[in-house]
Design a protein around this motif. Structure first.
Motif, PDB file in Angstrom:
ATOM      1  N   HIS A   1      -8.199  -9.546  70.699  1.00 30.31           N
ATOM      2  CA  HIS A   1      -8.692  -9.087  72.008  1.00 30.31           C
ATOM      3  C   HIS A   1     -10.176  -8.725  71.994  1.00 30.31           C
ATOM      4  O   HIS A   1     -10.608  -7.823  72.693  1.00 30.31           O
ATOM      5  CB  HIS A   1      -7.856  -7.915  72.532  1.00 30.31           C
ATOM      6  CG  HIS A   1      -6.413  -8.257  72.662  1.00 30.31           C
ATOM      7  ND1 HIS A   1      -5.932  -9.023  73.687  1.00 30.31           N
ATOM      8  CD2 HIS A   1      -5.347  -7.960  71.877  1.00 30.31           C
ATOM      9  CE1 HIS A   1      -4.636  -9.175  73.545  1.00 30.31           C
ATOM     10  NE2 HIS A   1      -4.250  -8.555  72.448  1.00 30.31           N
ATOM     11  N   ILE A   2     -10.944  -9.454  71.201  1.00 29.76           N
ATOM     12  CA  ILE A   2     -12.391  -9.272  71.132  1.00 29.76           C
ATOM     13  C   ILE A   2     -13.040 -10.516  71.718  1.00 29.76           C
ATOM     14  O   ILE A   2     -12.689 -11.643  71.350  1.00 29.76           O
ATOM     15  CB  ILE A   2     -12.857  -9.059  69.679  1.00 29.76           C
ATOM     16  CG1 ILE A   2     -12.215  -7.793  69.106  1.00 29.76           C
ATOM     17  CG2 ILE A   2     -14.377  -8.984  69.601  1.00 29.76           C
ATOM     18  CD1 ILE A   2     -12.400  -7.632  67.617  1.00 29.76           C
ATOM     19  N   TRP A   3     -13.995 -10.319  72.638  1.00 32.26           N
ATOM     20  CA  TRP A   3     -14.685 -11.452  73.255  1.00 32.26           C
ATOM     21  C   TRP A   3     -15.729 -11.993  72.289  1.00 32.26           C
ATOM     22  O   TRP A   3     -16.541 -11.242  71.747  1.00 32.26           O
ATOM     23  CB  TRP A   3     -15.332 -11.033  74.568  1.00 32.26           C
ATOM     24  CG  TRP A   3     -14.329 -10.852  75.645  1.00 32.26           C
ATOM     25  CD1 TRP A   3     -13.772  -9.690  76.060  1.00 32.26           C
ATOM     26  CD2 TRP A   3     -13.752 -11.876  76.454  1.00 32.26           C
ATOM     27  NE1 TRP A   3     -12.871  -9.923  77.078  1.00 32.26           N
ATOM     28  CE2 TRP A   3     -12.837 -11.253  77.344  1.00 32.26           C
ATOM     29  CE3 TRP A   3     -13.903 -13.254  76.524  1.00 32.26           C
ATOM     30  CZ2 TRP A   3     -12.100 -11.976  78.276  1.00 32.26           C
ATOM     31  CZ3 TRP A   3     -13.168 -13.967  77.452  1.00 32.26           C
ATOM     32  CH2 TRP A   3     -12.281 -13.331  78.314  1.00 32.26           C
ATOM     33  N   CYS A   4     -15.698 -13.295  72.081  1.00 36.19           N
ATOM     34  CA  CYS A   4     -16.612 -13.978  71.165  1.00 36.19           C
ATOM     35  C   CYS A   4     -17.212 -15.193  71.874  1.00 36.19           C
ATOM     36  O   CYS A   4     -16.706 -15.643  72.888  1.00 36.19           O
ATOM     37  CB  CYS A   4     -15.852 -14.479  69.938  1.00 36.19           C
ATOM     38  SG  CYS A   4     -14.915 -13.228  69.054  1.00 36.19           S
ATOM     39  N   VAL A   5     -18.268 -15.715  71.284  1.00 35.92           N
ATOM     40  CA  VAL A   5     -18.843 -16.962  71.783  1.00 35.92           C
ATOM     41  C   VAL A   5     -18.102 -18.102  71.100  1.00 35.92           C
ATOM     42  O   VAL A   5     -17.916 -18.106  69.883  1.00 35.92           O
ATOM     43  CB  VAL A   5     -20.347 -17.048  71.473  1.00 35.92           C
ATOM     44  CG1 VAL A   5     -20.902 -18.402  71.883  1.00 35.92           C
ATOM     45  CG2 VAL A   5     -21.092 -15.927  72.163  1.00 35.92           C
ATOM     46  N   GLY A   6     -17.659 -19.037  71.910  1.00 35.44           N
ATOM     47  CA  GLY A   6     -16.964 -20.202  71.381  1.00 35.44           C
ATOM     48  C   GLY A   6     -17.599 -21.465  71.907  1.00 35.44           C
ATOM     49  O   GLY A   6     -18.296 -21.460  72.924  1.00 35.44           O
ATOM     50  N   GLN A   7     -17.354 -22.549  71.212  1.00 37.29           N
ATOM     51  CA  GLN A   7     -17.854 -23.841  71.657  1.00 37.29           C
ATOM     52  C   GLN A   7     -16.668 -24.772  71.821  1.00 37.29           C
ATOM     53  O   GLN A   7     -15.787 -24.836  70.965  1.00 37.29           O
ATOM     54  CB  GLN A   7     -18.836 -24.422  70.653  1.00 37.29           C
ATOM     55  CG  GLN A   7     -19.426 -25.728  71.117  1.00 37.29           C
ATOM     56  CD  GLN A   7     -20.580 -26.174  70.251  1.00 37.29           C
ATOM     57  OE1 GLN A   7     -21.067 -25.431  69.420  1.00 37.29           O
ATOM     58  NE2 GLN A   7     -21.027 -27.389  70.453  1.00 37.29           N
ATOM     59  N   ILE A   8     -16.667 -25.512  72.930  1.00 41.76           N
ATOM     60  CA  ILE A   8     -15.601 -26.465  73.182  1.00 41.76           C
ATOM     61  C   ILE A   8     -15.866 -27.690  72.317  1.00 41.76           C
ATOM     62  O   ILE A   8     -16.898 -28.341  72.446  1.00 41.76           O
ATOM     63  CB  ILE A   8     -15.548 -26.849  74.674  1.00 41.76           C
ATOM     64  CG1 ILE A   8     -15.264 -25.604  75.505  1.00 41.76           C
ATOM     65  CG2 ILE A   8     -14.517 -27.938  74.909  1.00 41.76           C
ATOM     66  CD1 ILE A   8     -15.458 -25.806  76.982  1.00 41.76           C
ATOM     67  N   GLU A   9     -14.941 -27.976  71.429  1.00 34.82           N
ATOM     68  CA  GLU A   9     -15.078 -29.115  70.537  1.00 34.82           C
ATOM     69  C   GLU A   9     -14.390 -30.351  71.112  1.00 34.82           C
ATOM     70  O   GLU A   9     -14.833 -31.467  70.874  1.00 34.82           O
ATOM     71  CB  GLU A   9     -14.457 -28.786  69.170  1.00 34.82           C
ATOM     72  CG  GLU A   9     -15.132 -27.634  68.456  1.00 34.82           C
ATOM     73  CD  GLU A   9     -16.484 -28.013  67.909  1.00 34.82           C
ATOM     74  OE1 GLU A   9     -16.628 -29.126  67.370  1.00 34.82           O
ATOM     75  OE2 GLU A   9     -17.410 -27.189  68.014  1.00 34.82           O
TER      76      GLU A   9
ATOM     77  N   HIS B   1     -13.955 -23.741  68.983  1.00 37.56           N
ATOM     78  CA  HIS B   1     -14.473 -23.251  67.705  1.00 37.56           C
ATOM     79  C   HIS B   1     -15.232 -21.953  67.956  1.00 37.56           C
ATOM     80  O   HIS B   1     -16.118 -21.904  68.808  1.00 37.56           O
ATOM     81  CB  HIS B   1     -15.408 -24.272  67.057  1.00 37.56           C
ATOM     82  CG  HIS B   1     -16.138 -23.737  65.873  1.00 37.56           C
ATOM     83  ND1 HIS B   1     -15.496 -23.416  64.699  1.00 37.56           N
ATOM     84  CD2 HIS B   1     -17.446 -23.426  65.688  1.00 37.56           C
ATOM     85  CE1 HIS B   1     -16.384 -22.940  63.839  1.00 37.56           C
ATOM     86  NE2 HIS B   1     -17.578 -22.941  64.419  1.00 37.56           N
ATOM     87  N   TYR B   2     -14.866 -20.897  67.234  1.00 33.82           N
ATOM     88  CA  TYR B   2     -15.559 -19.610  67.332  1.00 33.82           C
ATOM     89  C   TYR B   2     -16.860 -19.691  66.540  1.00 33.82           C
ATOM     90  O   TYR B   2     -16.826 -19.942  65.334  1.00 33.82           O
ATOM     91  CB  TYR B   2     -14.690 -18.480  66.780  1.00 33.82           C
ATOM     92  CG  TYR B   2     -13.481 -18.178  67.621  1.00 33.82           C
ATOM     93  CD1 TYR B   2     -13.567 -17.291  68.684  1.00 33.82           C
ATOM     94  CD2 TYR B   2     -12.248 -18.766  67.354  1.00 33.82           C
ATOM     95  CE1 TYR B   2     -12.458 -16.992  69.462  1.00 33.82           C
ATOM     96  CE2 TYR B   2     -11.137 -18.479  68.127  1.00 33.82           C
ATOM     97  CZ  TYR B   2     -11.249 -17.596  69.174  1.00 33.82           C
ATOM     98  OH  TYR B   2     -10.157 -17.318  69.940  1.00 33.82           O
ATOM     99  N   GLU B   3     -17.982 -19.480  67.218  1.00 35.10           N
ATOM    100  CA  GLU B   3     -19.281 -19.563  66.547  1.00 35.10           C
ATOM    101  C   GLU B   3     -19.399 -18.495  65.465  1.00 35.10           C
ATOM    102  O   GLU B   3     -19.084 -17.328  65.682  1.00 35.10           O
ATOM    103  CB  GLU B   3     -20.413 -19.399  67.557  1.00 35.10           C
ATOM    104  CG  GLU B   3     -20.632 -20.622  68.387  1.00 35.10           C
ATOM    105  CD  GLU B   3     -21.951 -20.588  69.131  1.00 35.10           C
ATOM    106  OE1 GLU B   3     -22.648 -19.558  69.115  1.00 35.10           O
ATOM    107  OE2 GLU B   3     -22.277 -21.610  69.736  1.00 35.10           O
TER     108      GLU B   3
END
Length: 111
Positions: A62-70, A85-87
């Protein structure tokens, strides 16, 4: 759930100028989030969401992270499925999330 708690906290503040500004910012953020979700729910040609795009994603803790759509997987009978993918994290934490999930938000909304 968290947004409901924030909304209750803001609503319970006295009617001061600062609390009104905070409430307006909160409402604007919610509206932009809803608009973003509506744009990305369908898997049709010309939709904005695509591989390489950065998004805010809530992890399993439940922690907001920056992710990239692969990868974006579209089928006729289901919502689009995104491979995220979690940066800054090992690839073993990557996961598949449906595009209509509450765990996704526009980049910069929560991070």
């Amino acid at each position: 759930m968290i947004d409901n708690a924030v909304h209750q906290m803001i609503s319970s503040l006295q009617e001061s100028k600062e609390s009104q500004e905070g409430l307006e910012k909160y409402k604007q953020r919610l509206e932009s989030y809803r608009e973003w979700k509506e744009k990305h729910l369908l898997c049709a040609p010309g939709k904005v969401i695509k591989p390489g795009e950065k998004v805010d994603v809530r992890d399993t803790e439940h922690i907001w992270c920056v992710g990239q759509i692969e990868l974006k997987i579209c089928t006729q009978n289901r919502q689009a499925l995104l491979y995220i993918h979690y940066e800054g994290w090992n690839r073993k934490y990557d996961e598949y999330i449906f595009v209509n999930s509450d765990r996704l938000a526009p980049h910069g909304t929560y991070t």
